[in-house]
Every structure is written in structure tokens, then in C-alpha cells.
Design a protein around this motif. Structure first.
Motif, PDB file in Angstrom:
ATOM      1  N   ARG A 178      -2.786  19.597   1.232  1.00  0.00           N
ATOM      2  CA  ARG A 178      -2.145  18.744   2.236  1.00  0.00           C
ATOM      3  C   ARG A 178      -1.895  17.325   1.714  1.00  0.00           C
ATOM      4  O   ARG A 178      -0.892  16.704   2.050  1.00  0.00           O
ATOM      5  N   ILE A 179      -2.808  16.822   0.904  1.00  0.00           N
ATOM      6  CA  ILE A 179      -2.625  15.467   0.374  1.00  0.00           C
ATOM      7  C   ILE A 179      -1.427  15.421  -0.561  1.00  0.00           C
ATOM      8  O   ILE A 179      -0.590  14.505  -0.499  1.00  0.00           O
ATOM      9  N   LYS A 180      -1.317  16.411  -1.428  1.00  0.00           N
ATOM     10  CA  LYS A 180      -0.184  16.454  -2.351  1.00  0.00           C
ATOM     11  C   LYS A 180       1.131  16.652  -1.604  1.00  0.00           C
ATOM     12  O   LYS A 180       2.156  16.051  -1.952  1.00  0.00           O
ATOM     13  N   VAL A 181       1.107  17.482  -0.568  1.00  0.00           N
ATOM     14  CA  VAL A 181       2.314  17.699   0.234  1.00  0.00           C
ATOM     15  C   VAL A 181       2.748  16.405   0.899  1.00  0.00           C
ATOM     16  O   VAL A 181       3.934  16.069   0.955  1.00  0.00           O
ATOM     17  N   PHE A 182       1.768  15.637   1.387  1.00  0.00           N
ATOM     18  CA  PHE A 182       2.116  14.385   2.064  1.00  0.00           C
ATOM     19  C   PHE A 182       2.771  13.403   1.105  1.00  0.00           C
ATOM     20  O   PHE A 182       3.807  12.801   1.429  1.00  0.00           O
ATOM     21  N   PHE A 183       2.203  13.227  -0.083  1.00  0.00           N
ATOM     22  CA  PHE A 183       2.727  12.218  -1.008  1.00  0.00           C
ATOM     23  C   PHE A 183       4.007  12.660  -1.699  1.00  0.00           C
ATOM     24  O   PHE A 183       4.837  11.815  -2.044  1.00  0.00           O
ATOM     25  N   LEU A 184       4.193  13.963  -1.907  1.00  0.00           N
ATOM     26  CA  LEU A 184       5.368  14.441  -2.637  1.00  0.00           C
ATOM     27  C   LEU A 184       6.502  14.897  -1.725  1.00  0.00           C
ATOM     28  O   LEU A 184       7.671  14.857  -2.133  1.00  0.00           O
ATOM     29  N   ILE A 185       6.182  15.340  -0.524  1.00  0.00           N
ATOM     30  CA  ILE A 185       7.210  15.874   0.374  1.00  0.00           C
ATOM     31  C   ILE A 185       7.420  14.958   1.587  1.00  0.00           C
ATOM     32  O   ILE A 185       8.526  14.470   1.839  1.00  0.00           O
ATOM     33  N   THR A 186       6.337  14.746   2.346  1.00  0.00           N
ATOM     34  CA  THR A 186       6.473  14.033   3.615  1.00  0.00           C
ATOM     35  C   THR A 186       6.794  12.557   3.410  1.00  0.00           C
ATOM     36  O   THR A 186       7.714  12.024   4.049  1.00  0.00           O
ATOM     37  N   LEU A 187       6.057  11.895   2.540  1.00  0.00           N
ATOM     38  CA  LEU A 187       6.208  10.448   2.379  1.00  0.00           C
ATOM     39  C   LEU A 187       7.610  10.035   1.941  1.00  0.00           C
ATOM     40  O   LEU A 187       8.181   9.084   2.519  1.00  0.00           O
ATOM     41  N   PRO A 188       8.222  10.698   0.951  1.00  0.00           N
ATOM     42  CA  PRO A 188       9.597  10.288   0.594  1.00  0.00           C
ATOM     43  C   PRO A 188      10.600  10.477   1.730  1.00  0.00           C
ATOM     44  O   PRO A 188      11.543   9.688   1.854  1.00  0.00           O
ATOM     45  N   ILE A 189      10.386  11.505   2.574  1.00  0.00           N
ATOM     46  CA  ILE A 189      11.337  11.752   3.656  1.00  0.00           C
ATOM     47  C   ILE A 189      11.208  10.705   4.755  1.00  0.00           C
ATOM     48  O   ILE A 189      12.212  10.255   5.323  1.00  0.00           O
ATOM     49  N   ILE A 190       9.970  10.298   5.064  1.00  0.00           N
ATOM     50  CA  ILE A 190       9.767   9.326   6.142  1.00  0.00           C
ATOM     51  C   ILE A 190       9.786   7.888   5.629  1.00  0.00           C
ATOM     52  O   ILE A 190       9.521   6.955   6.409  1.00  0.00           O
ATOM     53  N   ALA A 191      10.102   7.682   4.352  1.00  0.00           N
ATOM     54  CA  ALA A 191      10.111   6.330   3.788  1.00  0.00           C
ATOM     55  C   ALA A 191      11.018   5.367   4.555  1.00  0.00           C
ATOM     56  O   ALA A 191      10.630   4.220   4.800  1.00  0.00           O
ATOM     57  N   PRO A 192      12.241   5.774   4.957  1.00  0.00           N
ATOM     58  CA  PRO A 192      13.059   4.842   5.757  1.00  0.00           C
ATOM     59  C   PRO A 192      12.387   4.403   7.050  1.00  0.00           C
ATOM     60  O   PRO A 192      12.506   3.247   7.452  1.00  0.00           O
ATOM     61  N   ALA A 193      11.653   5.329   7.704  1.00  0.00           N
ATOM     62  CA  ALA A 193      10.941   4.961   8.930  1.00  0.00           C
ATOM     63  C   ALA A 193       9.805   3.990   8.624  1.00  0.00           C
ATOM     64  O   ALA A 193       9.532   3.076   9.416  1.00  0.00           O
ATOM     65  N   LEU A 194       9.154   4.161   7.488  1.00  0.00           N
ATOM     66  CA  LEU A 194       8.085   3.234   7.100  1.00  0.00           C
ATOM     67  C   LEU A 194       8.642   1.846   6.843  1.00  0.00           C
ATOM     68  O   LEU A 194       8.036   0.836   7.233  1.00  0.00           O
ATOM     69  N   VAL A 195       9.794   1.782   6.191  1.00  0.00           N
ATOM     70  CA  VAL A 195      10.424   0.478   5.942  1.00  0.00           C
ATOM     71  C   VAL A 195      10.819  -0.171   7.265  1.00  0.00           C
ATOM     72  O   VAL A 195      10.600  -1.376   7.474  1.00  0.00           O
ATOM     73  N   SER A 196      11.398   0.619   8.164  1.00  0.00           N
ATOM     74  CA  SER A 196      11.781   0.081   9.473  1.00  0.00           C
ATOM     75  C   SER A 196      10.559  -0.418  10.246  1.00  0.00           C
ATOM     76  O   SER A 196      10.581  -1.497  10.857  1.00  0.00           O
ATOM     77  N   GLY A 197       9.486   0.370  10.210  1.00  0.00           N
ATOM     78  CA  GLY A 197       8.268  -0.043  10.899  1.00  0.00           C
ATOM     79  C   GLY A 197       7.665  -1.295  10.291  1.00  0.00           C
ATOM     80  O   GLY A 197       7.174  -2.170  11.016  1.00  0.00           O
ATOM     81  N   TRP A 198       7.718  -1.396   8.959  1.00  0.00           N
ATOM     82  CA  TRP A 198       7.175  -2.587   8.293  1.00  0.00           C
ATOM     83  C   TRP A 198       7.975  -3.826   8.677  1.00  0.00           C
ATOM     84  O   TRP A 198       7.398  -4.877   9.002  1.00  0.00           O
ATOM     85  N   LEU A 199       9.288  -3.726   8.658  1.00  0.00           N
ATOM     86  CA  LEU A 199      10.127  -4.867   9.024  1.00  0.00           C
ATOM     87  C   LEU A 199       9.924  -5.258  10.487  1.00  0.00           C
ATOM     88  O   LEU A 199       9.891  -6.447  10.825  1.00  0.00           O
TER      89      LEU A 199
END
Length: 280
Positions: A178-199
Motif C-alpha cells: 500500500r505504501i508503494k502504491v500510494f507514492f507511485l500511483i496515488t500521489l502523482p495523480i492527486i498532485a494537482p489537488a495537493l498543490v491547490s490545497g497548499w496554495l
């Protein structure tokens, strides 16, 4: 009414709406180059008040404190908000899950006065038991993380809800944990949402007056509090110059965030097309 007339009305209403929002901002930016000491009386073009602003050590110190607090607030809120969003969207139902979601998103509908007062009382209680001294930068940071966490959680949760779970399941079927799936699959896909949330968290922290007024001390005055105090003594053209610089910084940050999300979306669409071509 004909289609042409309806379109003209729509564009007129849209133009009036944008004018109502942005004409005052444009006027403020123009008057930041005013030579007169009166903020609303034009007497000539000058950069004098920008020089006065950069010689105001008190204002610059408050700006630096606000930037530091906003940066670390946004960073912590993204980390904690992502964890909370994963619990709300990926974990199976557990006792208290509905209550957990309600408590996480409560600051969205709770008045800032109540949040600030509650956090201040909590800090006072902590001071009695563990010796915590409120009134510093740490107090503002904790209060702002508590406040902005809800906004980041909502943004990230909406993106995770739209994410196709079959991608994660396929990766786990191939042997990834699950950790590898999160960093390699989930995290790149939700990266725009993370940037939006950070801003969003950065802007909310940088702009906050009410909550910071409760928890800030004499040596940790933030920029909004300093500006509010300065305006109460009289409107100075330095405030126009400061507002213009803040608008410029926020606009650049918003453009960079939009460019990052646009690039990531294009890359995702390209990867999907390549995958479809290979499978076809």
C-alpha cells in the motif's frame, strides 16, 4: 429575446461582475505609485512609497513572520489533510468514522471568532499543565493548521473520490504494497489537488486576522494584524504599495500552480492515450 441579445446581456452581466471585483484592486495598484501623502489624491507618479515600505522594519518583520507561518501551515495542513482524506475515502467504515469526518470539516462552518477563542483557551490550559507559553509563532502555526486542515481535507478528498480505484488494485495485484502504491500511483495523480490545497492553506493563513489576534503575542505580530492596526491610525500609501506587492506574489503563485496542474493533466492524458494504444 433573440440569441444575440441574450448573449449581449450575459456578457454585460459578466463584465459588470468582474468590474465590481477587480476595478477597486486596479485602482489600489495605481494609487500605490501616487506621490501624494494622501492615499486617495493623485499628485504624480512616484515609487516613493515602495521605498518607504522597505524602510519600515516593523512592517517587514510582520511580513516575514506571516510568510514563515503561512509556508509551514500549508505544508503541515497538506500532510495532515491528505492523511485525513485517505481515512475518509480509502479506509473501510469503522466506529466513529462519520464523527471523524464531521470533526475534521467543522472549521468550515464554525465562526473564526469561536475557533480563535477555543484555541486560546486550550493554550491557556496547556500552560497550566505542561508549561506551554502561548503568544508566539508556534501558537499561530498550531492555530492556522487547525483552521486550514479542513479546507485541504475537502480538496484532497474530492480528488481521491474521483480516482479510479482499479489502478491501485491492479498495482497491488502485481505485488506492490500500500505504501508503494500510494507514492507511485496515488500521489502523482492527486498532485494537482495537493498543490491547490497548499496554495489555499497558504492564502488563508497569510490573510487571517481573527484567529491570529487571539493567539499572537507582542513579538509575533503577523502582517494582517499590523496592516489592520496601521489602517486604524490612518490610511497610508504604504499600504497600497504593500497590497500591490502581495497581489503580485499571489498572482505569480497562482499562475505557477495552474501551470503545474496543467502540465500534470496533459502528462496524465498522454499516458492514458499511450496505454490505450498499447492495449489496442
Amino acid at each position: 429575446m433573440s440569441r444575440v441579445g441574450q448573449r449581449a446581456v450575459n456578457w454585460t452581466v459578466l463584465g459588470l461582475g468582474f468590474a465590481f471585483l477587480y476595478v477597486p484592486v486596479f485602482i489600489l495598484m495605481v494609487y500605490s505609485f501616487n506621490e501624494s501623502r494622501l492615499a486617495t489624491v493623485w499628485s504624480g507618479f512616484s515609487f516613493k512609497w515602495y521605498g518607504e515600505l522597505f524602510r519600515d522594519d516593523k512592517m517587514l518583520r510582520a511580513a516575514w513572520i506571516s510568510i514563515k507561518v503561512a509556508f509551514w501551515t500549508a505544508t503541515a495542513a497538506v500532510v495532515l489533510g491528505t492523511m485525513a482524506a485517505l481515512v475518509m475515502t480509502r479506509m473501510r467504515r469503522f466506529p466513529g468514522k462519520t464523527l471523524f469526518g464531521a470533526l475534521i470539516t467543522a472549521p468550515l462552518v464554525m465562526p473564526e471568532v469561536i475557533i480563535g477563542l477555543s484555541i486560546l483557551l486550550m493554550f491557556v490550559s496547556l500552560g497550566e499543565f505542561v508549561g506551554f507559553k502561548p503568544g508566539g509563532i508556534l501558537s499561530i502555526w498550531i492555530a492556522h493548521v487547525t483552521f486550514t486542515l479542513a479546507f485541504v481535507t475537502v480538496v484532497v478528498s474530492s480528488r481521491l473520490s474521483e480516482l479510479d480505484k482499479s489502478l491501485e488494485e491492479a498495482a497491488m495485484d502485481l505485488g506492490a504494497n500500500r505504501i508503494k502504491v500510494f507514492f507511485l500511483i496515488t500521489l502523482p495523480i492527486i498532485a494537482p489537488a495537493l498543490v491547490s490545497g497548499w496554495l489555499l492553506a497558504f492564502t488563508l493563513s497569510l490573510d487571517d486576522v481573527v484567529i491570529a489576534s487571539f493567539v499572537a503575542g507582542p513579538s509575533s505580530t503577523t502582517l494582517p494584524i499590523e496592516v489592520f492596526s496601521s489602517v486604524r491610525r490612518g490610511l497610508s500609501p504604504k499600504i497600497n504599495a504593500l497590497a500591490t506587492l502581495m497581489i503580485l506574489v499571489v498572482s505569480v503563485a497562482a499562475f505557477l500552480g495552474w501551470w503545474f496542474m496543467y502540465r500534470e493533466e496533459k502528462r496524465r492524458q498522454r499516458d492514458v492515450q499511450l496505454a490505450l494504444q498499447e492495449n489496442g
